[in-house]
Design an enzyme around this catalytic site. Sequence first.
Site, PDB file in Angstrom:
ATOM      1  N   LEU A  32       0.851  -1.187   0.000  1.00  0.00           N
ATOM      2  CA  LEU A  32       0.000   0.000   0.000  1.00  0.00           C
ATOM      3  C   LEU A  32       0.888   1.239   0.000  1.00  0.00           C
ATOM      4  O   LEU A  32       1.933   1.255   0.635  1.00  0.00           O
ATOM      5  CB  LEU A  32      -0.898   0.035   1.246  1.00  0.00           C
ATOM      6  CG  LEU A  32      -1.932  -1.077   1.397  1.00  0.00           C
ATOM      7  CD1 LEU A  32      -2.670  -0.928   2.716  1.00  0.00           C
ATOM      8  CD2 LEU A  32      -2.899  -1.070   0.236  1.00  0.00           C
ATOM      9  N   ASP A  33       0.455   2.273  -0.718  1.00  0.00           N
ATOM     10  CA  ASP A  33       1.139   3.564  -0.638  1.00  0.00           C
ATOM     11  C   ASP A  33       1.056   4.059   0.801  1.00  0.00           C
ATOM     12  O   ASP A  33       0.109   3.718   1.530  1.00  0.00           O
ATOM     13  CB  ASP A  33       0.442   4.629  -1.511  1.00  0.00           C
ATOM     14  CG  ASP A  33       0.600   4.396  -2.999  1.00  0.00           C
ATOM     15  OD1 ASP A  33       1.408   3.532  -3.388  1.00  0.00           O
ATOM     16  OD2 ASP A  33      -0.099   5.082  -3.762  1.00  0.00           O
ATOM     17  N   ARG A  34       2.007   4.881   1.186  1.00  0.00           N
ATOM     18  CA  ARG A  34       1.928   5.519   2.497  1.00  0.00           C
ATOM     19  C   ARG A  34       0.594   6.275   2.570  1.00  0.00           C
ATOM     20  O   ARG A  34       0.165   6.875   1.597  1.00  0.00           O
ATOM     21  CB  ARG A  34       3.085   6.505   2.655  1.00  0.00           C
ATOM     22  CG  ARG A  34       3.088   7.199   4.009  1.00  0.00           C
ATOM     23  CD  ARG A  34       4.200   8.175   4.097  1.00  0.00           C
ATOM     24  NE  ARG A  34       5.446   7.496   3.755  1.00  0.00           N
ATOM     25  CZ  ARG A  34       6.608   8.095   3.629  1.00  0.00           C
ATOM     26  NH1 ARG A  34       6.700   9.393   3.763  1.00  0.00           N
ATOM     27  NH2 ARG A  34       7.687   7.407   3.331  1.00  0.00           N
ATOM     28  N   THR A  36      -2.327   5.116   2.590  1.00  0.00           N
ATOM     29  CA  THR A  36      -3.452   4.309   2.120  1.00  0.00           C
ATOM     30  C   THR A  36      -3.617   3.231   3.184  1.00  0.00           C
ATOM     31  O   THR A  36      -2.649   2.777   3.764  1.00  0.00           O
ATOM     32  CB  THR A  36      -3.137   3.674   0.754  1.00  0.00           C
ATOM     33  OG1 THR A  36      -2.934   4.707  -0.203  1.00  0.00           O
ATOM     34  CG2 THR A  36      -4.276   2.785   0.277  1.00  0.00           C
ATOM     35  N   HIS A 125       0.955   4.581  -7.549  1.00  0.00           N
ATOM     36  CA  HIS A 125       0.031   5.725  -7.449  1.00  0.00           C
ATOM     37  C   HIS A 125      -1.100   5.670  -8.477  1.00  0.00           C
ATOM     38  O   HIS A 125      -1.774   6.671  -8.720  1.00  0.00           O
ATOM     39  CB  HIS A 125       0.764   7.070  -7.595  1.00  0.00           C
ATOM     40  CG  HIS A 125       1.791   7.318  -6.551  1.00  0.00           C
ATOM     41  ND1 HIS A 125       2.599   8.436  -6.557  1.00  0.00           N
ATOM     42  CD2 HIS A 125       2.157   6.608  -5.451  1.00  0.00           C
ATOM     43  CE1 HIS A 125       3.417   8.399  -5.520  1.00  0.00           C
ATOM     44  NE2 HIS A 125       3.170   7.302  -4.836  1.00  0.00           N
TER      45      HIS A 125
END
Length: 169
Positions: A32-34, A36, A125
């Site tokens: 997961l992106d930071r 998220t 992203h």
Amino acid sequence: SHAQFEGTLANFVAGYFEATGQRSAFHPVTRLDRDTFGVVLLAKNSHIHGALQASDVEKIYHGLVFGGPEENRGIIDAPIARRPMPSLLRCISPEGKHSVTQYRVLQRWENRTLLELRPITGRTHQLRLHCAHMGFPILGDPQYGTEKSLELSKEMGFSYQRLCAKSVS
């Protein structure tokens, strides 16, 4: 920086394995992106990690966006490229890699919409960029949000992007 090595999922899992006497390492299958949040899939060994990475993993996200699409469902097909270094951000560009997201409206309000998002490709992203590109940025997204979406995010008290990994199958 030292801060990124504390309080991470990898640290938590390693600590759990140690506390429970399991001889396993951290093998993330999904990431997961930071900022998220939601479900991630981890393997307990490299054999299973390889098998899971080679299989079709379907991910479904819920994103709260500013405004929303006119249609109740659709496909976003827009190639994603890296921005010039030293930026870690991405952009929509004809020279980018093929990137596809399916979306479906779950609920609408006056100035925001809850979407189900299915990334068909898995670019960095991707969901945040695709939503912003289509004119409905994810609320709370500091990198790809617009002045108006960030204003509403602030009004609603959102300190991070409203993107949740709902399921992995």
